[in-house]
Design a protein around this motif. Sequence first.
Motif: not given
Length: 359
Positions: A181-184, A223-228
Amino acid sequence: AIAVTGNLALATTYKLLSVADAEAIGLTAAYDTTNNLVLYRHIVDFYDEAPNGTPLYLRVEAQPTTLANLIDDATGVYAKKMMFDAKGEIYQMGIAFNPAAGYTETVTDGMNSDVRAAIVKLQALWQWSVDNFMECCFFLEGRNYGGNATSALDLRAIPATPSGIQDDHKVSIVIGQDYTFAHTLTGLAQKHAGIGKFLGSVAAGDLNQDPAEVESRNLTRELNGRWISAGLSNHTTIESNASRVDTLVTKGYIFADTYGSGVSGYRWSGDATCSPVIIDAEGNMNEHKITYSRTMIHLSRELRSRMLPEVRKVKPVDPNNGKMAPGVIEYLNGKGNDVMEDFKAKGWITEGAVATDPD
C-alpha cells in the motif's frame, strides 16, 4: 488531514462503528490517494482487525498542526478535547501524523524528530488522563524510521533528564507498514506506519491477549490484498531488514514480521511500551507490555467506579482514634477485593488485594 466539503470536518470528534460510517462522511480510498495521505486506510485496517460495532473515535486536525501541539494541547482543543467528547470511552488512543507538503523531515535518535520529542509528551498526557479520570494508553505512529537498528534509540532505555532512564510505560511506537500500500503513495506519505492496524489489533483482543499472538493475529488479508507484504516506515520490506529485526524487537519497536516456514502471513513483533523491563526476584514486574498496561488501566477505572459511590458518605469512626471504624475498613476492602476477584476469574490478573487507608 484535509476536510471534505459537506462531510468530514476538521476539529470535530466522530464516533465510528464501521468502515461504512467513515465512508458516510466522505472518506474513501480515493481520499487518501488524491490527498497523498493516510486516513481512510487506517480506518479500514482498524476494522480488518476489530469487528464492526467496535467504537472508533476519530478526530482530524489541519495538516499544519504540529505533533507537539496535538499532544501538549495546552488549550484543550486537540487530544484532550477528543477524550472529553468521548466521555471516557477511550482506553487506548492511536496518534497518526500526516505532515503537509513542504514539511522538512529530520531524524533524531534514528526516528522522525517530532516523533522522538512526542514520547515524553505522551507520558505527560497519560498523567493528565489519570488526573481527569479518563486513563488511557497511547500508540504513536513512528513515521520515517531512520533505517539503522544499531544506532536507533533504545525505547527500553530512553535517557531521562538529568539522569537515569525514562519510564514511559503508557506509550508505544509502531514503525510497521503495509509495504504494498505504501508503494502506491509518494513522498512524505510513503513513510507512514500502520497505526490503525495496530490499534484495531489491540481493540479486538482481550485485556491479557498479546496483539502479536501467532494463532489468532494474522495481519495478512489475502482476498483484499492488504498486508501481503510488510515493511518498516522508511519504506523498506521487512525481509530486507531480516538481520536487524532482533535488534529492533529488543529495543521495543513494534512492526509486522514473518515467522517464515510453518505459518503464513505477518504478525506484530510484540507489544512493547517505552519502558525498561523490570522483573524482581518474586516475579513482580512493571508495565513493559501493553497487555500489562491495559489491564492496569481497566483495573484502576473499575476500582474507581466501584468505590466512587462511597465518596462523601458519612462513615462511623473509631472513638478511640477518630479514624474510620474497623468494620468500615473491612467493608471498603471487600468492595475493592470484589473487583480483584472479578479480574482474577477472567484470567486478567493472578492476585490482587485492596488496603483502605483508615485516614
